[in-house]
Design an enzyme around this catalytic site. Sequence first.
Site, PDB file in Angstrom:
ATOM      1  N   ASP A 134      95.928  19.564  46.108  1.00 53.32           N
ATOM      2  CA  ASP A 134      97.126  19.488  44.848  1.00 53.32           C
ATOM      3  C   ASP A 134      97.055  19.973  43.789  1.00 53.32           C
ATOM      4  O   ASP A 134      98.358  19.236  43.265  1.00 53.32           O
ATOM      5  CB  ASP A 134      97.062  17.308  45.225  1.00 53.32           C
ATOM      6  N   GLU A 217      81.377  15.028  40.594  1.00 56.26           N
ATOM      7  CA  GLU A 217      81.184  16.849  39.590  1.00 56.26           C
ATOM      8  C   GLU A 217      79.552  16.475  38.969  1.00 56.26           C
ATOM      9  O   GLU A 217      78.494  17.226  38.465  1.00 56.26           O
ATOM     10  CB  GLU A 217      82.372  16.679  38.552  1.00 56.26           C
TER      11      GLU A 217
HETATM   12  C1  UGA Z   1      90.154  12.802  41.327  1.00 55.86           C
HETATM   13  C2  UGA Z   1      89.047  14.290  41.299  1.00 55.86           C
HETATM   14  O1  UGA Z   1      89.301  15.123  40.593  1.00 55.86           O
HETATM   15  C3  UGA Z   1      88.938  14.992  43.034  1.00 55.86           C
HETATM   16  O2  UGA Z   1      88.258  15.750  42.885  1.00 55.86           O
HETATM   17  C4  UGA Z   1      87.901  13.656  43.298  1.00 55.86           C
HETATM   18  O3  UGA Z   1      87.386  13.352  44.771  1.00 55.86           O
HETATM   19  C5  UGA Z   1      88.717  12.785  43.566  1.00 55.86           C
HETATM   20  O4  UGA Z   1      89.155  11.751  42.226  1.00 55.86           O
HETATM   21  C6  UGA Z   1      88.183  11.062  43.970  1.00 55.86           C
HETATM   22  O5  UGA Z   1      87.071  10.773  44.003  1.00 55.86           O
HETATM   23  O6  UGA Z   1      88.996   9.868  44.182  1.00 55.86           O
HETATM   24  P1  UGA Z   1      92.655  12.663  42.678  1.00 55.86           P
HETATM   25  O7  UGA Z   1      93.347  13.815  42.391  1.00 55.86           O
HETATM   26  O8  UGA Z   1      92.749  11.601  41.907  1.00 55.86           O
HETATM   27  O9  UGA Z   1      91.158  13.649  42.029  1.00 55.86           O
HETATM   28  O10 UGA Z   1      92.189  12.313  43.772  1.00 55.86           O
HETATM   29  P2  UGA Z   1      92.703  12.963  45.393  1.00 55.86           P
HETATM   30  O11 UGA Z   1      93.330  14.816  44.915  1.00 55.86           O
HETATM   31  O12 UGA Z   1      93.860  12.283  45.923  1.00 55.86           O
HETATM   32  O13 UGA Z   1      91.805  13.882  46.428  1.00 55.86           O
HETATM   33  C7  UGA Z   1      91.162  14.668  46.121  1.00 55.86           C
HETATM   34  C8  UGA Z   1      90.872  15.811  47.026  1.00 55.86           C
HETATM   35  O14 UGA Z   1      90.091  15.203  47.973  1.00 55.86           O
HETATM   36  C9  UGA Z   1      92.333  16.310  48.227  1.00 55.86           C
HETATM   37  O15 UGA Z   1      92.204  17.902  48.252  1.00 55.86           O
HETATM   38  C10 UGA Z   1      91.737  15.409  48.666  1.00 55.86           C
HETATM   39  O16 UGA Z   1      93.665  16.620  49.859  1.00 55.86           O
HETATM   40  C11 UGA Z   1      91.198  15.255  49.476  1.00 55.86           C
HETATM   41  N1  UGA Z   1      91.549  13.931  49.583  1.00 55.86           N
HETATM   42  C12 UGA Z   1      91.706  12.356  49.575  1.00 55.86           C
HETATM   43  C13 UGA Z   1      90.502  13.468  51.017  1.00 55.86           C
HETATM   44  O17 UGA Z   1      89.860  14.985  51.643  1.00 55.86           O
HETATM   45  N2  UGA Z   1      90.075  12.592  51.915  1.00 55.86           N
HETATM   46  C14 UGA Z   1      91.111  11.540  50.462  1.00 55.86           C
HETATM   47  O18 UGA Z   1      91.032  10.376  51.829  1.00 55.86           O
HETATM   48  C15 UGA Z   1      91.814  11.625  50.052  1.00 55.86           C
HETATM   49 MN    MN Z   2      94.677  15.253  43.471  1.00 53.23          MN
END
Ligand code: UGA
Ligand code: MN
Length: 278
Positions: A134, A217
């Site tokens: 995203d 990270e």
């Molecule tokens: C923040 C950090 O930038 C992420 O690198 C980190 O993984 C995340 O928090 C976390 O630890 O929760 P954020 O934008 O809040 O990111 O999180 P998302 O964009 O919702 O998820 C990060 C990545 O993991 C995305 O590529 C998303 O598609 C993926 N994701 C999310 C999954 O693979 N499974 C899920 O249930 C939710």
């Molecule tokens: Mn994100």
Amino acid sequence: MPAACLALLTCCAVMSFKSIILQGGKEVAERMVYIITPTYRRPTQAPDLTRLMQTLRLATNLFWIVVEDSRNYTKLVDNILRRSGIPGAHLLGPTPANKKNKTSGRGAACRNRALEWIRENATSPGVVYFADDDNTYDVRLFDEIRKTRGISVFPVGVVGLYGVSSPVVRNGKVIGFHDSYKGGRRYLLDMAGFAVSLELLFANKDAAMAFKLGKQEDEFLRSFNVSIEQMEPLCSNCTQVYVWHTQTVRSVFPKWSAISKKGQYNDTNLQQLYRNIL
Ligand code: UGA
Ligand code: MN
């Protein structure tokens, strides 16, 4: 001129020519950048992945590893990868049931599956970058990342209370970090704000993502034992933003049964449209 001297001269010429190529960046341009993207099913998955795919298409020498947080491969992701024409791998990295909570963080299982794949299949020289599905990426980022020798670092826009997360650089050296979220971390870096060379990854077999919210990270980076001063600042000494931590507004999956309660749209495009969306 004696033959031995001529041979020596030729040898020197070849050697210096080779070092010019290495320093001149040809070798850097050919280095593969491995992009690791975790993804999961939600209404905004299609637009987010489409945007990312079309950005990646503008870059060269990328290998896109898309990992689904799912037990099954989905058609949506498969189609996007196929249409992209980008060399890559489509993998599954489901989050274990006991890690599906607010404190375990997201995407760790996917990233670890990709790291495992890279350790088994990738060949150096190369660079690894974690690109969430995203975020928003300027295509210039990938040629910056390609320069990574060990661990490179760079600014990420739209992060936290400062509006940006960035290494602090003085005289071309990283001296610290500027990020409003401290959380007891040594390296205050966003997932999108660093890249690691394959050589370093191969040398540290245990480096992996921890299931800890806000610590993924930092713990990953700590496993390489690289000092802050050794980190390589990119993006014009960290003065340019080439990646933003954008987030797509949450949406809902439409319910066909609620839309066409009396079957009034069954002979229209809406039926197929909703099938395609779902
Ligand atoms: C923040 C950090 O930038 C992420 O690198 C980190 O993984 C995340 O928090 C976390 O630890 O929760 P954020 O934008 O809040 O990111 O999180 P998302 O964009 O919702 O998820 C990060 C990545 O993991 C995305 O590529 C998303 O598609 C993926 N994701 C999310 C999954 O693979 N499974 C899920 O249930 C939710
Ligand atoms: Mn994100």
